[in-house]
Design a protein around this motif. Structure first.
Motif, mmCIF file in Angstrom:
data_model
loop_
_atom_site.group_PDB
_atom_site.id
_atom_site.type_symbol
_atom_site.label_atom_id
_atom_site.label_comp_id
_atom_site.label_asym_id
_atom_site.label_seq_id
_atom_site.Cartn_x
_atom_site.Cartn_y
_atom_site.Cartn_z
ATOM 1 N N UNK A 89 31.197 71.058 -43.982
ATOM 2 C CA UNK A 89 29.764 70.784 -43.924
ATOM 3 C C UNK A 89 29.436 69.293 -43.970
ATOM 4 N N UNK A 90 30.331 68.494 -44.502
ATOM 5 C CA UNK A 90 30.115 67.046 -44.527
ATOM 6 C C UNK A 90 30.092 66.499 -43.106
ATOM 7 N N UNK A 91 31.065 66.893 -42.313
ATOM 8 C CA UNK A 91 31.152 66.423 -40.930
ATOM 9 C C UNK A 91 29.997 66.995 -40.112
ATOM 10 N N UNK A 92 29.792 68.300 -40.194
ATOM 11 C CA UNK A 92 28.727 68.947 -39.426
ATOM 12 C C UNK A 92 27.362 68.383 -39.800
ATOM 13 N N UNK A 93 27.155 68.146 -41.088
ATOM 14 C CA UNK A 93 25.875 67.612 -41.540
ATOM 15 C C UNK A 93 25.612 66.209 -41.033
ATOM 16 N N UNK A 94 26.646 65.383 -41.027
ATOM 17 C CA UNK A 94 26.453 64.011 -40.535
ATOM 18 C C UNK A 94 26.157 64.019 -39.043
ATOM 19 N N UNK A 95 26.830 64.881 -38.304
ATOM 20 C CA UNK A 95 26.530 65.003 -36.880
ATOM 21 C C UNK A 95 25.079 65.447 -36.704
ATOM 22 N N UNK A 96 24.644 66.413 -37.497
ATOM 23 C CA UNK A 96 23.264 66.907 -37.387
ATOM 24 C C UNK A 96 22.262 65.797 -37.667
ATOM 25 N N UNK A 146 19.441 72.742 -32.662
ATOM 26 C CA UNK A 146 20.805 72.979 -33.154
ATOM 27 C C UNK A 146 21.044 72.245 -34.466
ATOM 28 N N UNK A 147 20.544 71.022 -34.560
ATOM 29 C CA UNK A 147 20.757 70.224 -35.768
ATOM 30 C C UNK A 147 19.996 70.802 -36.956
ATOM 31 N N UNK A 148 18.767 71.230 -36.744
ATOM 32 C CA UNK A 148 17.992 71.845 -37.829
ATOM 33 C C UNK A 148 18.672 73.136 -38.287
ATOM 34 N N UNK A 149 19.167 73.925 -37.339
ATOM 35 C CA UNK A 149 19.841 75.177 -37.704
ATOM 36 C C UNK A 149 21.063 74.896 -38.575
#
Length: 115
Positions: A65-72, A82-85
């Protein structure tokens, strides 16, 4: 270096910088975290120049989630839905990562989006 290789390396560097940033935040090492943000900014701008947004957005599905969250957070202008989801899912995580995702969502809802 071929274009695809360059984009792949930039995406990898972005993911590693996101992880290092989270570690620095957990350790309350503000200077280290700020240095990682500078790297994230540089990698993100390079990915924009190289047309690497599609590859970066694949990391929204990263199990970390750290990586995915930073991308978002960075890619919100390119793929807001997609980022809000993804941020919504991460907001349910315990600890700092969930708190930061929730704060990002609240800024977005107020129209104050900024990474």
């Amino acid at each position: 270096m071929q274009h695809h290789e360059k984009v792949k390396k930039l995406v990898g560097w972005f993911a590693k910088a996101a992880s290092r940033h989270a570690e620095a935040m957990e350790a309350m090492a503000e200077e280290v975290a700020a240095a990682e943000v500078a790297d994230l900014d540089r990698f993100y701008r390079a990915l924009q120049r190289e047309g690497g947004m599609a590859e970066l957005l694949l990391l929204l599905e990263d199990p970390d989630p750290v990586v995915a969250g930073m991308v978002a957070v960075y890619a919100m202008p390119e793929a807001p839905e997609r980022c809000v989801a993804r941020l919504t899912l991460i907001a349910g995580e315990p600890g700092l990562i969930g708190f930061r995702a929730q704060a990002a969502l609240e800024r977005c809802e107020r129209g104050e989006w900024e990474k």
